[in-house]
Design a protein around this motif. Structure first.
Motif, PDB file in Angstrom:
ATOM      1  N   ASP A 165       0.867  -1.172   0.000  1.00  0.00           N
ATOM      2  CA  ASP A 165       0.000   0.000   0.000  1.00  0.00           C
ATOM      3  C   ASP A 165       0.904   1.222   0.000  1.00  0.00           C
ATOM      4  N   LEU A 166       1.081   1.812  -1.185  1.00  0.00           N
ATOM      5  CA  LEU A 166       1.984   2.954  -1.300  1.00  0.00           C
ATOM      6  C   LEU A 166       1.420   4.188  -0.618  1.00  0.00           C
ATOM      7  N   GLY A 167       0.099   4.287  -0.541  1.00  0.00           N
ATOM      8  CA  GLY A 167      -0.517   5.429   0.129  1.00  0.00           C
ATOM      9  C   GLY A 167      -0.226   5.420   1.618  1.00  0.00           C
ATOM     10  N   GLU A 168      -0.394   4.253   2.238  1.00  0.00           N
ATOM     11  CA  GLU A 168      -0.124   4.110   3.670  1.00  0.00           C
ATOM     12  C   GLU A 168       1.331   3.771   3.953  1.00  0.00           C
ATOM     13  N   ARG A 169       2.057   3.436   2.898  1.00  0.00           N
ATOM     14  CA  ARG A 169       3.459   2.997   3.005  1.00  0.00           C
ATOM     15  C   ARG A 169       3.581   1.818   3.974  1.00  0.00           C
ATOM     16  N   THR A 170       2.894   0.735   3.624  1.00  0.00           N
ATOM     17  CA  THR A 170       2.964  -0.506   4.386  1.00  0.00           C
ATOM     18  C   THR A 170       3.073  -1.685   3.424  1.00  0.00           C
ATOM     19  N   VAL A 171       3.612  -2.785   3.922  1.00  0.00           N
ATOM     20  CA  VAL A 171       3.650  -4.019   3.150  1.00  0.00           C
ATOM     21  C   VAL A 171       3.203  -5.151   4.064  1.00  0.00           C
ATOM     22  N   ARG A 172       2.361  -6.006   3.525  1.00  0.00           N
ATOM     23  CA  ARG A 172       1.885  -7.180   4.271  1.00  0.00           C
ATOM     24  C   ARG A 172       2.724  -8.374   3.855  1.00  0.00           C
ATOM     25  N   VAL A 173       3.309  -9.058   4.843  1.00  0.00           N
ATOM     26  CA  VAL A 173       4.144 -10.217   4.557  1.00  0.00           C
ATOM     27  C   VAL A 173       3.664 -11.402   5.373  1.00  0.00           C
ATOM     28  N   THR A 174       4.002 -12.589   4.895  1.00  0.00           N
ATOM     29  CA  THR A 174       3.656 -13.828   5.594  1.00  0.00           C
ATOM     30  C   THR A 174       4.943 -14.451   6.128  1.00  0.00           C
ATOM     31  N   GLY A 175       5.016 -14.559   7.448  1.00  0.00           N
ATOM     32  CA  GLY A 175       6.228 -15.062   8.081  1.00  0.00           C
ATOM     33  C   GLY A 175       6.126 -16.509   8.479  1.00  0.00           C
TER      34      GLY A 175
END
Length: 300
Positions: A165-175
């Motif tokens: 999400d470039l607007g929120e500057r976040t990335v969702r990852v699976t660990g």
């Protein structure tokens, strides 16, 4: 299928379906248990007769083969898990692995970059991306995101375009354990990822690309080994200490702590289930320790 194969198959299903462990961890645990079962076979001991003496004998044999403490600790964890499962499923009369002690882990920490060296590395990646080569744009974005978020390289290459999400500057990852987390990143990483998505990725997309965020030269999902190679190459070009992606992750944690972040926050960023794990991967700099002491102690 023989009895050993049946036991291993059952344990593998338990790890995958009930423990929800990754395929990599399942393979590692099955390999560790296979080593134990082979040791029992050499001793002429049936699985039903497994006891603490046999477990310790197996562990001593591993040590004599030169296994690192980290590998030994993982093997003990695998065998403990196996013994618990075997007792519950009727293969053992009791959980004999509960008393097997794990060797103390090595306190060796991976190499880290100083803040200035990290900035130099990323500046080099950005300068190379100035030629608009899609691979250079990818490398810049990948390294910026690795350093900004501290994610594992497997988490980075496993991310999809929709996870960013470039607007929120976040990335969702699976660990590990298929646990998802959302990690923030800063403006420089956002700029690099935007350039990659706008000018780099479209030129590498192929039939096998799918939704992968980062792509290899042939259009498939980026391989972790490629990222390692890129990092080794760019550290040499930048003239900074050579390190692997895990070292960059450790650098992120170190810099967060030095900048004032607390261990709990770093734990969330790194995706550690235990704070003890975070403490192994991070260390408080003398300057940070002194500042915290001076601020907190009434007679500092």
């Amino acid at each position: 299928m023989d009895a050993t194969g049946t036991v291993l198959e059952g344990f593998g299903r338990h790890l995958s379906l009930q423990r929800n462990l990754s395929a990599h961890t399942v393979r590692a645990y099955l390999g560790d248990v296979t080593s134990l079962l082979e040791h029992l076979d050499e001793r002429g001991t049936a699985l039903a007769d497994l006891d603490l003496t046999a477990l310790r004998s197996w562990l001593v044999g591993q040590q004599r083969r030169g296994m690192s403490r980290a590998t030994l600790a993982r093997r003990v964890a695998a065998v403990r898990t196996f013994c618990t499962w075997a007792a519950r499923s009727g293969h053992l009369s009791s959980d004999v692995g509960a008393r097997l002690r794990s060797p103390r882990p090595d306190r060796h920490l991976p190499a880290v970059l100083g803040v200035e060296d990290a900035a130099g590395l990323l500046r080099t990646a950005e300068e190379l991306a100035g030629d608009d080569d899609p691979l250079h744009l990818r490398d810049w974005a990948a390294l910026e995101l690795l350093y900004a978020t501290g994610v594992r390289v497997s988490e980075l290459v496993g991310a999809d375009v929709t996870d960013v999400d470039l607007g929120e500057r976040t990335v969702r990852v699976t660990g590990k354990g298929d646990k998802e987390r959302v990690v923030p990143f800063g403006v420089p990483a956002g700029r690099a990822v935007a350039a990659w998505l706008d000018r780099g990725r479209p030129r590498l997309v192929g039939p096998g690309s799918g939704a992968a965020l980062f792509l290899g030269a042939r259009g498939g999902r980026l391989d972790p080994r490629t990222v390692r190679g890129v990092l080794h190459r760019l550290t040499a070009v930048a003239g900074v200490h050579d390190l692997a992606p895990h070292g960059l992750r450790h650098s992120t944690a170190t810099h967060l702590l030095a900048g004032g972040s607390d261990l709990r926050t770093v734990q969330e960023v790194l995706g550690h289930s235990s704070l003890a794990t975070t403490q192994r991967y991070t260390h408080v700099t003398p300057e940070r320790l002194r500042a915290a002491y001076t601020q907190a102690h009434p007679r500092a």
